[in-house]
Every structure is written in C-alpha cells, then in structure tokens.
Design an enzyme around this catalytic site. Structure first.
Site, mmCIF file in Angstrom:
data_model
loop_
_atom_site.group_PDB
_atom_site.id
_atom_site.type_symbol
_atom_site.label_atom_id
_atom_site.label_comp_id
_atom_site.label_asym_id
_atom_site.label_seq_id
_atom_site.Cartn_x
_atom_site.Cartn_y
_atom_site.Cartn_z
ATOM 1 N N ASN A 68 -53.439 25.221 27.953
ATOM 2 C CA ASN A 68 -52.463 24.144 27.990
ATOM 3 C C ASN A 68 -51.573 24.158 26.749
ATOM 4 O O ASN A 68 -52.060 24.277 25.629
ATOM 5 C CB ASN A 68 -53.165 22.786 28.066
ATOM 6 C CG ASN A 68 -53.695 22.486 29.451
ATOM 7 O OD1 ASN A 68 -53.907 23.396 30.257
ATOM 8 N ND2 ASN A 68 -53.923 21.220 29.738
ATOM 9 N N SER B 45 -51.550 24.139 20.955
ATOM 10 C CA SER B 45 -50.444 24.124 19.997
ATOM 11 C C SER B 45 -50.971 24.320 18.579
ATOM 12 O O SER B 45 -51.790 23.546 18.097
ATOM 13 C CB SER B 45 -49.668 22.803 20.086
ATOM 14 O OG SER B 45 -48.990 22.695 21.319
ATOM 15 N N HIS C 286 -55.717 17.886 20.670
ATOM 16 C CA HIS C 286 -54.336 17.675 21.091
ATOM 17 C C HIS C 286 -53.471 17.348 19.873
ATOM 18 O O HIS C 286 -53.919 16.700 18.932
ATOM 19 C CB HIS C 286 -54.257 16.540 22.113
ATOM 20 C CG HIS C 286 -54.988 16.842 23.381
ATOM 21 N ND1 HIS C 286 -56.302 16.493 23.574
ATOM 22 C CD2 HIS C 286 -54.593 17.469 24.507
ATOM 23 C CE1 HIS C 286 -56.684 16.885 24.777
ATOM 24 N NE2 HIS C 286 -55.670 17.479 25.359
ATOM 25 N N GLY C 287 -52.226 17.792 19.923
ATOM 26 C CA GLY C 287 -51.325 17.563 18.792
ATOM 27 C C GLY C 287 -51.444 18.687 17.778
ATOM 28 O O GLY C 287 -52.125 19.683 17.998
ATOM 29 N N ALA D 233 -48.366 21.834 25.137
ATOM 30 C CA ALA D 233 -47.531 20.639 25.278
ATOM 31 C C ALA D 233 -46.817 20.284 23.972
ATOM 32 O O ALA D 233 -45.588 20.289 23.898
ATOM 33 C CB ALA D 233 -48.382 19.456 25.753
ATOM 34 N N THR D 234 -47.570 19.984 22.924
ATOM 35 C CA THR D 234 -46.993 19.467 21.683
ATOM 36 C C THR D 234 -45.914 20.373 21.114
ATOM 37 O O THR D 234 -44.853 19.909 20.692
ATOM 38 C CB THR D 234 -48.097 19.249 20.632
ATOM 39 O OG1 THR D 234 -49.049 18.313 21.149
ATOM 40 C CG2 THR D 234 -47.521 18.704 19.338
ATOM 41 N N ASP E 290 -51.713 16.162 34.549
ATOM 42 C CA ASP E 290 -52.497 16.355 33.335
ATOM 43 C C ASP E 290 -53.097 15.033 32.858
ATOM 44 O O ASP E 290 -52.402 14.009 32.803
ATOM 45 C CB ASP E 290 -51.576 16.952 32.255
ATOM 46 C CG ASP E 290 -52.317 17.416 31.020
ATOM 47 O OD1 ASP E 290 -53.501 17.775 31.135
ATOM 48 O OD2 ASP E 290 -51.690 17.443 29.937
ATOM 49 N N HIS E 291 -54.369 15.045 32.521
ATOM 50 C CA HIS E 291 -55.047 13.913 31.865
ATOM 51 C C HIS E 291 -54.853 12.562 32.556
ATOM 52 O O HIS E 291 -54.422 11.593 31.925
ATOM 53 C CB HIS E 291 -54.583 13.784 30.412
ATOM 54 C CG HIS E 291 -55.263 14.747 29.491
ATOM 55 N ND1 HIS E 291 -56.601 14.679 29.189
ATOM 56 C CD2 HIS E 291 -54.778 15.819 28.824
ATOM 57 C CE1 HIS E 291 -56.912 15.668 28.362
ATOM 58 N NE2 HIS E 291 -55.832 16.380 28.142
ATOM 59 N N GLY F 14 -55.083 21.686 23.931
ATOM 60 C CA GLY F 14 -54.760 21.646 22.509
ATOM 61 C C GLY F 14 -54.479 23.000 21.910
ATOM 62 O O GLY F 14 -54.905 23.297 20.789
#
Length: 276
Positions: free
Chosen positions: A222, A203, A172-173, A224-225, A78-79, A201
């Site tokens: 995706n 989340s 993101h976040g 993640a956070t 990722d990234h 992003g």
C-alpha cells in the site's frame, strides 16, 4: 479475480502496488505511470476520499481512466470499519474491500471479518482484513502488537478472508526514525497461512527493504502518504509567488511528480519478480 492474481504473484515472489488516490489529478498521475510501466495495480479509496469525491463519481472516474490508458486495475476500499460502507461500495462495483477491526479483540475481529466475507461472496469480491497493530496517522508508533503467526493461521481459517494486512514494524504516515521490518516474523507468517499478505505503511520504507519483504511473501504493497505529500508539495512550489490562476497550467507538474513517484515504486516491485 483479484485474489487469484495476488496468489499467483505471491507464488512467483511478485507483488501488486496498491495506490490511494484523492482527486482526478492524483488518479491521472498514478494511471499514467502504470501505463508507461505496463503494470497492473490497485486503486484505493478511503471513506474520507469517497466523502470528498462522491462514491459513484469516484468509481466511474477510476474505471474510465483505467480504460482510457488501457491499464489493468482493481478498485479497493481501504481501511473501512463500517459494514454499511462496505455494502455501499460493493453495490457501487468495488472489486475489493477491507474491513479493519484490528483494534477489536481477536474474537471480535474474527466475527466482524467473517460477516464481511459472507457479504462479499455475493458479489464475488475480494476481502482484506488486518491483524495486529499498524499505527494509523496520529497513533503512537512506540506501541507494539506484531502479528502472531499462529493467530494469523487461526484468523484466516476462521474467517475465510483472502488477504491479511500484517503488523511487522510498518506504520501509516512518515517515519520519525528509520523503519525496521521484522523479516523473520514475516517468513513465519507466510509459512503459517496461504492468505495474500499485505504491507501497509510503505511510504518511506527503502526499496531494498520492500524487495526483501516481497521475496518473503508480501504480495500487496500500500502506498498513500507519499502520493498526497508529493502532490501537495509540488503544487505549493508552483503556486508560490506565481500569479497564474489557470489550474490547467499549475496542476500538471504535480501530476507528473505523482507519476514519477509511482513509476519508481512500480519499478521496485517489478525488479523483484524479474530477479526471483
């Protein structure tokens, strides 16, 4: 191959959940939920997670856990902004890699992405790139730079990339204000290219908004956070005023919290395809 699976899902208004893991415990929670839901998924690693776990250890741990729980899954970088790291990951057996040159000029992004696509062809690996501004952690969410449908078409044709992470309002976040996705832009991008479309992003984005995004062409989401947040918050609760020192007793509630979170997200994804 991951590309064919995503393309098939996209044609049926379906999507794959792509989950970042950070240690064995978060990995176990993710895989448990995928096994319970009988759902395939993508396991994602960033450079920082690779540095923390170790490249070979992370890959072997992911493969072993997928086998143990009989879950179909792919390992994705990722990234990454590093060609060298991408090559290391492909050598280590990653199924998919992301080159993120989205902060470069359009022409530079094309050139860098094309170079990675040519490398990945030697491994029969899947490649994702990003076009537009999706705020990363610590970056301003007030800035805009949504993906232009015409540029998306040009970018995919020039690079041969399989998947494209697009900017339609996500970040993101966690969000400081209610997220709002530009669904009409998403539809226009979907009409302009056959690349697999990716939403970063997720989340904090409501389930109904995720469902609409999938119906309009997103086929990789995706997450993640929320995973690391719920793991740490649950662990903090377990350790607060708790004399227990046996990590085998304090970790399981945090693992279960991750499993429930991912299970709920998988259910959101599955209900879209079932109703389409």
């Amino acid at each position: 191959m991951l590309h064919k699976h995503l393309q098939s899902l996209q044609s049926k208004h379906g999507a794959l959940l792509a989950t970042n893991f950070y240690n064995f415990e978060t990995l176990k929670g993710i895989i448990q939920s995928a096994a319970a839901a009988d759902s395939p998924l993508i396991l994602q690693l960033t450079r920082s997670s690779i540095d923390y776990i170790g490249l070979k250890t992370a890959v072997q741990m992911a493969r072993a856990t997928l086998r143990e729980y009989n879950v179909t899954g792919w390992i994705h970088l990722d990234h990454s902004d590093s060609y060298d790291l991408i090559q290391q990951c492909l050598d280590a057996g990653f199924d998919s890699v992301m080159i993120d040159a989205s902060e470069k000029s359009f022409d530079e992004n094309i050139a860098i992405t094309r170079k990675v696509v040519l490398l990945a062809e030697r491994y029969n690996a899947h490649v994702e790139a990003e076009l537009g501004y999706v705020a990363k952690l610590g970056q301003s969410t007030a800035m805009t730079g949504f993906t232009d449908p015409q540029q998306a078409m040009q970018f995919v044709e020039a690079t041969g990339v399989h998947a494209l992470a697009i900017a339609i309002g996500s970040a993101h976040g966690f969000y400081t204000a209610a997220p709002k996705l530009d669904m009409n832009r998403l539809t226009a991008i979907r009409e302009s290219t056959n690349a697999s479309l990716v939403l970063h992003g997720s989340s904090g984005i409501p389930s109904d908004m995720l469902r609409e995004a999938i119906l309009r062409g997103i086929c990789k989401i995706n997450l993640a956070t929320e995973i690391k947040n719920i793991f740490i918050k649950t662990l903090q609760d377990q350790l607060r005023n708790n004399p227990e020192i046996d990590l085998r007793k304090v970790f399981p509630p945090a693992i279960e919290a991750v499993s429930k979170l991912v299970g709920d997200k998988l259910q959101t994804v599955k209900t879209v395809q079932a109703s389409a």
